[in-house]
Write an enzyme that holds these catalytic residues in place. Structure first.
Site, PDB file in Angstrom:
ATOM      1  CG  ASP A 137      -1.755  -1.101   1.449  1.00  0.00           C
ATOM      2  OD1 ASP A 137      -2.470  -1.410   0.502  1.00  0.00           O
ATOM      3  OD2 ASP A 137      -1.773  -1.690   2.540  1.00  0.00           O
ATOM      4  CE  LYS A 146      -7.650   8.610  -2.480  1.00  0.00           C
ATOM      5  NZ  LYS A 146      -8.113   9.475  -1.392  1.00  0.00           N
ATOM      6  CG  MET A 177      -7.768   5.488   9.921  1.00  0.00           C
ATOM      7  SD  MET A 177      -8.513   3.898   9.533  1.00  0.00           S
ATOM      8  CE  MET A 177      -8.506   3.074  11.100  1.00  0.00           C
TER       9      MET A 177
END
Ligand SMILES: C[S@@+](CC[C@H](N)C(=O)[O-])C[C@H]1O[C@@H](n2cnc3c(N)ncnc32)[C@H](O)[C@@H]1O
Length: 234
Positions: free
Chosen positions: A33, A54, A166
């Site tokens: 990632d 991403k 987060m």
């Protein structure tokens, strides 16, 4: 044929484990990632790489797509490394990947990493427990999946120290929830880009931390251990 689920640590490339380095050295394939630090990839000299994080302007790969890639590569290659920031089993969906691989009869090995939840605060002298002040800590998501049928996060924690991952996007909501159970003056420390050269540390309280400029990735640490950190900095 084996897939290693490997933790890369919180960001500083020196905080990866020796075991993780040794596994990367023998990897044929590394599936990763967005890592806090890509320098770690250099250990995998003989590997091919697949990035599943991403990309600018596009979406994350769905978890089922990542599982499928892991299964396909796990069948083809001798040593596959699934590399993740922090520890794969701390908000890293490592459990889902492990189960998907095992269901297909693919061997899985584990190399833990230092989770940012603990490594980021302790690397700056912010203890998560402290005699007489904090005998317990909780690590919680600040961004519970909104599509879940039933909310699992209740904010009335018994733990003395609360570490929120987060938690930037919903900081205001989360602080409001905590203030239902805790004194609004409870100290809060936010660590952005922990253990990295661009690390920023912001302190405040439950009632005023949202007034500060805070950007992800960041950890929010709530509790009187923050006073110990502030004392150490005096
Ligand atoms: C999907 S979770 C992955 C956690 C990871 N598995 C771990 O054990 O650290 C991502 C969140 O971890 C936290 N995080 C990860 N690395 C960080 C760092 N270097 N500094 C601050 N927060 C970090 C942030 O809250 C970020 O939103």
């Amino acid at each position: 044929m084996v897939v290693y689920l490997v933790g890369a640590g919180p960001g500083d490339p020196e905080l990866i484990t020796l075991k993780a380095i040794n596994v990367l050295k023998k990897a044929d394939m590394v599936i990763y990632d967005r890592l806090a630090n890509d320098e770690i990839l250099k250990y995998a000299k003989d590997a091919e790489f697949i990035y599943v994080g991403k990309k600018a302007g596009s979406h994350y790969k769905r978890q089922d797509e990542i599982n499928q890639i892991l299964i396909e590569e796990g069948r083809k290659k001798d040593v596959v490394v699934r590399l993740k920031g922090g520890d794969p089993f701390v908000f890293g969906r490592g459990g889902e990947e492990m189960l998907a691989l095992l269901e297909e009869g693919i061997d899985v090995e584990f190399v833990p990493g230092l989770t940012s939840a603990i490594g980021a605060p302790t690397s700056v002298g912010l203890p998560v427990t402290h005699r007489g002040i904090a005998t317990s800590f909780t690590i919680v998501t600040g961004h519970e999946d909104p599509t879940k049928a039933k909310k699992q996060v209740k904010w009335n924690f018994n733990a003395d120290t609360i570490i929120i991952l987060m938690g930037v996007g919903r900081l205001e909501e989360n602080m409001r929830e905590l203030m239902k159970y805790k004194d609004p003056k409870t100290p809060v420390c936010v660590i952005e880009n922990g253990t990295m050269p661009d690390q920023r540390i912001i302190t405040g309280t439950l009632e005023n931390i949202t007034e500060k400029d805070i950007r992800p990735p960041a950890l929010v640490i709530v509790g009187h251990v923050v006073d110990i950190f502030k004392k150490a900095k005096l």
